[in-house]
Scaffold this motif. Structure first.
Motif, PDB file in Angstrom:
ATOM      1  N   ILE A  39       0.845  -1.169   0.009  1.00 54.60           N
ATOM      2  CA  ILE A  39      -0.140  -0.179  -0.213  1.00 54.60           C
ATOM      3  C   ILE A  39       1.061   1.235  -0.482  1.00 54.60           C
ATOM      4  N   GLY A  40       2.039   1.811   1.157  1.00 53.56           N
ATOM      5  CA  GLY A  40       2.917   2.742   0.451  1.00 53.56           C
ATOM      6  C   GLY A  40       3.275   2.662  -0.327  1.00 53.56           C
ATOM      7  N   PHE A  41       4.125   1.873  -1.294  1.00 52.64           N
ATOM      8  CA  PHE A  41       5.072   1.688  -1.975  1.00 52.64           C
ATOM      9  C   PHE A  41       3.786   2.248  -3.349  1.00 52.64           C
ATOM     10  N   ALA A  42       2.495   1.662  -3.932  1.00 49.92           N
ATOM     11  CA  ALA A  42       1.495   2.719  -4.391  1.00 49.92           C
ATOM     12  C   ALA A  42       1.203   3.830  -4.087  1.00 49.92           C
ATOM     13  N   TRP A 131       7.224   9.910   1.464  1.00 48.38           N
ATOM     14  CA  TRP A 131       7.443   8.408   1.498  1.00 48.38           C
ATOM     15  C   TRP A 131       8.184   8.017   2.817  1.00 48.38           C
ATOM     16  N   VAL A 132       8.356   8.727   3.903  1.00 48.53           N
ATOM     17  CA  VAL A 132       8.660   8.217   5.197  1.00 48.53           C
ATOM     18  C   VAL A 132       7.125   7.667   5.590  1.00 48.53           C
ATOM     19  N   PRO A 133       6.041   8.166   5.983  1.00 49.95           N
ATOM     20  CA  PRO A 133       5.313   7.911   6.548  1.00 49.95           C
ATOM     21  C   PRO A 133       5.022   6.954   5.867  1.00 49.95           C
ATOM     22  N   LEU A 134       4.615   7.215   4.480  1.00 49.78           N
ATOM     23  CA  LEU A 134       3.545   6.790   3.481  1.00 49.78           C
ATOM     24  C   LEU A 134       3.827   4.729   3.242  1.00 49.78           C
ATOM     25  N   LEU A 135       5.106   4.995   3.884  1.00 46.10           N
ATOM     26  CA  LEU A 135       5.635   3.225   4.023  1.00 46.10           C
ATOM     27  C   LEU A 135       5.243   2.987   5.495  1.00 46.10           C
ATOM     28  N   VAL A 136       5.677   4.047   6.572  1.00 46.74           N
ATOM     29  CA  VAL A 136       5.831   3.043   7.737  1.00 46.74           C
ATOM     30  C   VAL A 136       4.158   2.790   8.361  1.00 46.74           C
ATOM     31  N   ALA A 137       3.236   3.833   8.386  1.00 51.30           N
ATOM     32  CA  ALA A 137       2.193   4.168   8.679  1.00 51.30           C
ATOM     33  C   ALA A 137       1.418   2.842   8.348  1.00 51.30           C
ATOM     34  N   PRO A 138       1.009   2.093   6.936  1.00 58.63           N
ATOM     35  CA  PRO A 138       0.434   1.313   6.438  1.00 58.63           C
ATOM     36  C   PRO A 138       0.948  -0.255   7.314  1.00 58.63           C
ATOM     37  N   LEU A 194      10.675   3.848  17.221  1.00 60.78           N
ATOM     38  CA  LEU A 194       9.300   4.966  17.947  1.00 60.78           C
ATOM     39  C   LEU A 194       8.057   3.873  18.150  1.00 60.78           C
ATOM     40  N   PHE A 195       8.448   3.777  16.547  1.00 64.31           N
ATOM     41  CA  PHE A 195       6.661   3.505  15.399  1.00 64.31           C
ATOM     42  C   PHE A 195       6.594   1.893  16.561  1.00 64.31           C
ATOM     43  N   PRO A 196       7.210   0.757  15.775  1.00 64.90           N
ATOM     44  CA  PRO A 196       6.574   0.233  16.492  1.00 64.90           C
ATOM     45  C   PRO A 196       6.112   0.274  18.386  1.00 64.90           C
ATOM     46  N   VAL A 197       7.249   0.551  19.127  1.00 70.94           N
ATOM     47  CA  VAL A 197       6.654   1.093  20.222  1.00 70.94           C
ATOM     48  C   VAL A 197       5.718   1.583  20.564  1.00 70.94           C
ATOM     49  N   MET A 233       0.415   7.003  14.198  1.00 70.13           N
ATOM     50  CA  MET A 233       1.935   6.520  13.033  1.00 70.13           C
ATOM     51  C   MET A 233       2.208   8.067  12.396  1.00 70.13           C
ATOM     52  N   LEU A 234       1.191   8.632  12.084  1.00 75.25           N
ATOM     53  CA  LEU A 234       1.307   9.611  10.879  1.00 75.25           C
ATOM     54  C   LEU A 234       1.309  11.179  12.002  1.00 75.25           C
ATOM     55  N   LEU A 235       0.803  10.866  12.919  1.00 74.85           N
ATOM     56  CA  LEU A 235       1.076  12.020  14.066  1.00 74.85           C
ATOM     57  C   LEU A 235       2.586  11.992  14.497  1.00 74.85           C
ATOM     58  N   LEU A 236       3.153  11.062  14.847  1.00 72.12           N
ATOM     59  CA  LEU A 236       4.252  10.446  15.588  1.00 72.12           C
ATOM     60  C   LEU A 236       5.345  11.292  14.857  1.00 72.12           C
ATOM     61  N   TRP A 237       5.683  10.642  13.353  1.00 71.14           N
ATOM     62  CA  TRP A 237       5.940  11.098  12.551  1.00 71.14           C
ATOM     63  C   TRP A 237       6.096  12.491  12.241  1.00 71.14           C
TER      64      TRP A 237
END
Length: 245
Positions: A39-42, A131-138, A194-197, A233-237
């Motif tokens: 999803i993130g790559f798309a 690209w960072v939040p679009l990959l990490v959040a999904p 920080l994201f997985p935690v 995740m978006l807010l954290l980023w």
């Protein structure tokens, strides 16, 4: 690849081979973070080809529209059902009945509107490439379901949670966790941990609320958890970009 295609067909609207083996359903949990990564790559591709040429506010809305479309609104539907049930202020059984009702109430609509506005606002406030939040959040969002499935009770006597719980073995959860950690760290280095935690903390808090209210998770709550984790995740980023631009 069958288990991967099962995960992709369940969590997204990407086309997959028609002949997927149902036996891959329990094994598909390993690939939930990978489905999020797809999803993130798309989304990144859409941003490069289309959304990036518009003003930031329009860009955020366009990305969010495609984001919802790629999942078919699956998790958003769960969020609305959960909000209707928990917002009814009724007992456990009545709450479950409301959540199972296909009709959407006022609390569900308000919850969906708030979450969509929040996500769009964060994307529109981007101080750096997206690209960072679009990959990490999904990716992290779909990993969060696995924590809920593995460590917390499933409330209903039937449903998707039972089969997934049986198939989510320790090695599969470990593999999915390594994938999630790899994506997060590759995107932001040490800060990526920080994201997985943060997601794990949200899962724990959600579990406490859900178990106290209805006794365990349901498919709708899993969907709400994905949406909530993505927004978190978006807010954290965004916070990381502000404190360490």
């Amino acid at each position: 690849m069958n288990a991967f295609f099962v995960a992709l067909s369940f969590l997204t609207r990407f086309p997959v081979p028609r002949r997927t083996d149902p036996e891959g359903w329990p094994r598909s949990t390993l690939y939930y973070p990978v489905a999020g990564l797809v999803i993130g790559f798309a989304l990144i591709l859409f941003d490069l080809l289309v959304a990036g040429f518009f003003p930031s506010a329009v860009r955020g809305v366009l990305l969010l529209g495609v984001w919802v479309g790629l999942t078919g609104g699956l998790h958003l539907d769960g969020l609305m059902d959960t909000a209707d049930g928990f917002g009814s202020n009724r007992g456990p059984e009545r709450t479950l009945e409301i959540m199972k009702d296909s009709r959407v109430g006022a609390m569900g609509v308000l919850a969906a509107l708030f979450l969509l506005l929040l996500k769009a606002a964060v994307l529109a406030s981007a101080p750096a490439p997206l690209w960072v939040p679009l990959l990490v959040a999904p990716t992290v969002g779909r990993w969060s379901i696995l924590l809920a499935i593995r460590f917390y009770p499933y409330r209903r006597e039937d449903g998707i949670g039972l089969g997934l719980r049986e198939g989510l073995t320790g090695p599969r959860l470990a593999g999915a966790t390594l994938i999630t950690l790899g994506v997060s760290v590759a995107a932001l280095g040490g800060w990526g941990l920080l994201f997985p935690v943060g997601a794990a903390l949200l899962v724990g808090w959600t579990a406490r609320v859900v178990i106290r209210r209805i006794g365990g998770f349901t498919g709708d709550v899993y969907g709400a958890l994905v949406e909530g984790t993505e927004a978190w995740m978006l807010l954290l980023w965004l916070w990381l970009e502000v404190v360490d631009p």
